[in-house]
Write an enzyme that holds these catalytic residues in place. Structure first.
Site, short mmCIF file in Angstrom:
data_model
loop_
_atom_site.label_atom_id
_atom_site.label_comp_id
_atom_site.label_asym_id
_atom_site.label_seq_id
_atom_site.Cartn_x
_atom_site.Cartn_y
_atom_site.Cartn_z
N CYS A 7 43.84 28.98 21.60
CA CYS A 7 43.81 28.22 22.86
C CYS A 7 42.73 28.71 23.83
O CYS A 7 42.33 27.98 24.74
CB CYS A 7 45.17 28.24 23.53
SG CYS A 7 45.97 29.84 23.48
N GLY B 165 50.56 31.27 26.98
CA GLY B 165 49.82 31.51 25.75
C GLY B 165 50.54 32.50 24.85
O GLY B 165 50.27 32.56 23.65
N HIS C 267 44.58 28.22 30.66
CA HIS C 267 43.63 29.30 30.44
C HIS C 267 42.33 28.94 31.16
O HIS C 267 41.87 27.80 31.11
CB HIS C 267 43.32 29.47 28.95
CG HIS C 267 44.47 30.01 28.15
ND1 HIS C 267 45.66 30.43 28.69
CD2 HIS C 267 44.58 30.21 26.80
CE1 HIS C 267 46.47 30.87 27.73
NE2 HIS C 267 45.84 30.73 26.57
N1 LIG Z 1 51.35 29.10 23.49
C1 LIG Z 1 50.09 28.66 23.36
O1 LIG Z 1 49.37 28.40 24.33
C2 LIG Z 1 49.52 28.48 21.97
C3 LIG Z 1 48.27 27.88 21.83
C4 LIG Z 1 47.71 27.71 20.55
C5 LIG Z 1 48.45 28.14 19.46
N2 LIG Z 1 49.67 28.74 19.63
C6 LIG Z 1 50.40 29.16 18.44
O2 LIG Z 1 51.55 28.32 18.33
C7 LIG Z 1 52.62 29.05 17.73
C8 LIG Z 1 53.85 28.97 18.62
O3 LIG Z 1 53.58 29.52 19.88
P1 LIG Z 1 54.57 29.31 21.12
O4 LIG Z 1 53.79 29.76 22.29
O5 LIG Z 1 55.16 27.95 21.10
O6 LIG Z 1 55.71 30.41 20.80
P2 LIG Z 1 57.24 30.42 21.30
O7 LIG Z 1 57.40 29.74 22.59
O8 LIG Z 1 57.65 31.86 21.20
O9 LIG Z 1 58.03 29.58 20.18
C9 LIG Z 1 58.19 30.07 18.87
C10 LIG Z 1 58.93 29.05 18.03
O10 LIG Z 1 59.02 29.58 16.70
C11 LIG Z 1 60.38 29.63 16.30
N3 LIG Z 1 60.63 30.78 15.45
C12 LIG Z 1 60.57 32.10 15.79
N4 LIG Z 1 60.90 32.87 14.72
C13 LIG Z 1 61.20 32.02 13.72
C14 LIG Z 1 61.64 32.19 12.37
N5 LIG Z 1 61.82 33.40 11.85
N6 LIG Z 1 61.86 31.09 11.62
C15 LIG Z 1 61.66 29.85 12.13
N7 LIG Z 1 61.25 29.60 13.41
C16 LIG Z 1 61.03 30.69 14.18
C17 LIG Z 1 61.16 29.73 17.60
O11 LIG Z 1 62.48 29.32 17.36
P3 LIG Z 1 63.73 29.87 18.23
O12 LIG Z 1 63.68 29.13 19.53
O13 LIG Z 1 64.90 29.51 17.39
O14 LIG Z 1 63.51 31.35 18.40
C18 LIG Z 1 60.37 28.78 18.48
O15 LIG Z 1 60.71 27.44 18.18
C19 LIG Z 1 52.09 30.46 17.50
O16 LIG Z 1 51.60 30.54 16.18
C20 LIG Z 1 50.94 30.57 18.49
O17 LIG Z 1 49.96 31.50 18.08
C21 LIG Z 1 50.22 28.90 20.86
#
Ligand SMILES: NC(=O)c1ccc[n+]([C@@H]2O[C@H](COP(=O)([O-])OP(=O)(O)OC[C@H]3O[C@@H](n4cnc5c(N)ncnc54)[C@H](OP(=O)(O)O)[C@@H]3O)[C@@H](O)[C@H]2O)c1
Length: 341
Positions: free
Chosen positions: A129, A160, A241
């Protein structure tokens, strides 16, 4: 083909929730929807188009009746589930850093390199991102002159780092404002602070986040030798960001020419009127899909240089919007998984 049947892996997370919003906002054709997360979320329901959908535990069998999967969970989930989906004939758009640099995985910002979608073999990735907004601005400006080098300092919001990090910022801020202690648990204190480390340190002193910005920018722009140095900093801002970017060109590029090229580039909007104090700020850009650029000026230190300021919503263009746009390209190009790849 009929409307694709979709899985969102990580549907309860920060990006997963916004992906649901974007599918609805962009009227993406949805022939069926399965929402998965960890076992912790089983029992929860999420709403899509007025319908309550139960969250399932993520497992390979989910992909048996899906054509397209958005994976936004953890690196380990992306590593395992992207392969499981692909084996079942389901095309993956992955948000993690796991697949981005694999040679047979297109890394796509549709406004920049949509044609790369055609080369996929079941897994496509979206960029980090912090990289996406910088790449969009560079793609606009390289039309004026080849780029010699890029120096970027990012100011990255806590979303992020996921939904839990936003909650931590909130809790720490409230505690400190009430005269208490921040009590950081998983990472250093973020409230009223700046963290000049995102990801892990590499031998060369750069972090993994800074290394992603370098390599992903080169891959998307098809400029494998582009010199770029990034310093990535986490700031106590909930969403968006920002980046201060200094670019050296082979030929002089005036600020006016740069503003014209930026304004003409799909996905980029210029907010740049110092006299009326107009420049992009996270509070204004949150919830919007464009990458906003302002403060365009001649760089006083670099020959043929420009300095500019970029802001974009990391959950939308930095993640969910870009992922849905990649899926739109797959639909538009009928680039579904061919048997035997
Ligand atoms: N945040 C950003 O700005 C951004 C931008 C680009 C890319 N990303 C990428 O997008 C992905 C998600 O980021 P996020 O910010 O959305 O993270 P997040 O808010 O922490 O959400 C993580 C998600 O993954 C699930 N999860 C965690 N452990 C798991 C497991 N063992 N099995 C199945 N599901 C599981 C969680 O489920 P539960 O709710 O059940 O724990 C939740 O739905 C990451 O790879 C990150 O690098 C993020």
């Amino acid at each position: 083909m009929s409307d694709p049947r979709i899985a969102i892996v990580g549907a309860t997370g920060a990006v997963g929730g916004v992906t649901l919003d974007i599918l609805r906002e962009r009227a993406f054709p949805v022939g069926g929807l399965r929402l998965t997360a960890s076992a912790r979320s089983v029992g929860r329901t999420l709403t899509f188009a007025g319908e309550e959908i139960a969250v399932e535990e993520t497992a390979p069998a989910v992909f048996d009746d899906c054509d397209l999967a958005f994976i936004s969970a953890t690196d380990a989930v992306s590593r395992d589930m992207a392969l499981a989906a692909k084996e079942r004939g389901c095309v993956v758009v992955d948000d993690s850093g796991v697949w981005r640099m694999e040679p047979d995985v297109p890394l796509v910002i549709p406004e920049v390199n949509a044609a790369d979608v055609d080369a996929h073999r079941g897994i496509l990735a979206i960029p980090n991102c912090a990289a996406t907004p910088i790449v969009l601005a560079l793609d606009a400006l390289r039309r004026a002159s080849p780029i010699r080098r890029v120096i970027a300092a990012t100011y990255q919001s806590v979303s992020g780092a996921g939904a839990a990090a936003v909650a931590e910022l909130d809790e720490q801020s409230r505690a400190l404002l009430a005269g208490g202690e921040a009590r950081p648990e998983r990472r250093p204190q973020i409230a009223f602070n700046l963290l000049p480390r995102i990801g892990s340190f590499r031998d060369n002193g750069y972090t993994s986040e800074e290394t992603k910005v370098l390599h992903e920018t080169r891959k998307i722009l098809h400029e494998p030798n582009l010199p770029l140095s990034a310093t990535c900093v986490r700031v106590p801002v909930p969403v968006c960001h920002s980046a201060a970017v200094n670019i050296e060109f082979e030929r002089p590029v005036s600020p006016d020419e740069a503003r014209s090229l930026l304004a003409a580039h799909p996905g980029v909007a210029v907010v740049d009127d110092p006299e009326s104090d107009a420049y992009p700020m996270p509070a204004d850009c949150a919830g919007r899909d464009d990458v906003f650029v302002g403060r365009v000026r001649e760089d006083s230190a670099l020959p043929n240089g420009l300095a500019l300021w970029i802001v974009a919503d990391n959950l939308r263009k930095g993640a969910a919007t870009n992922a849905v746009q990649v899926a739109e390209e797959i639909v538009r190009r009928s680039a579904w998984l061919r048997a035997g790849v």
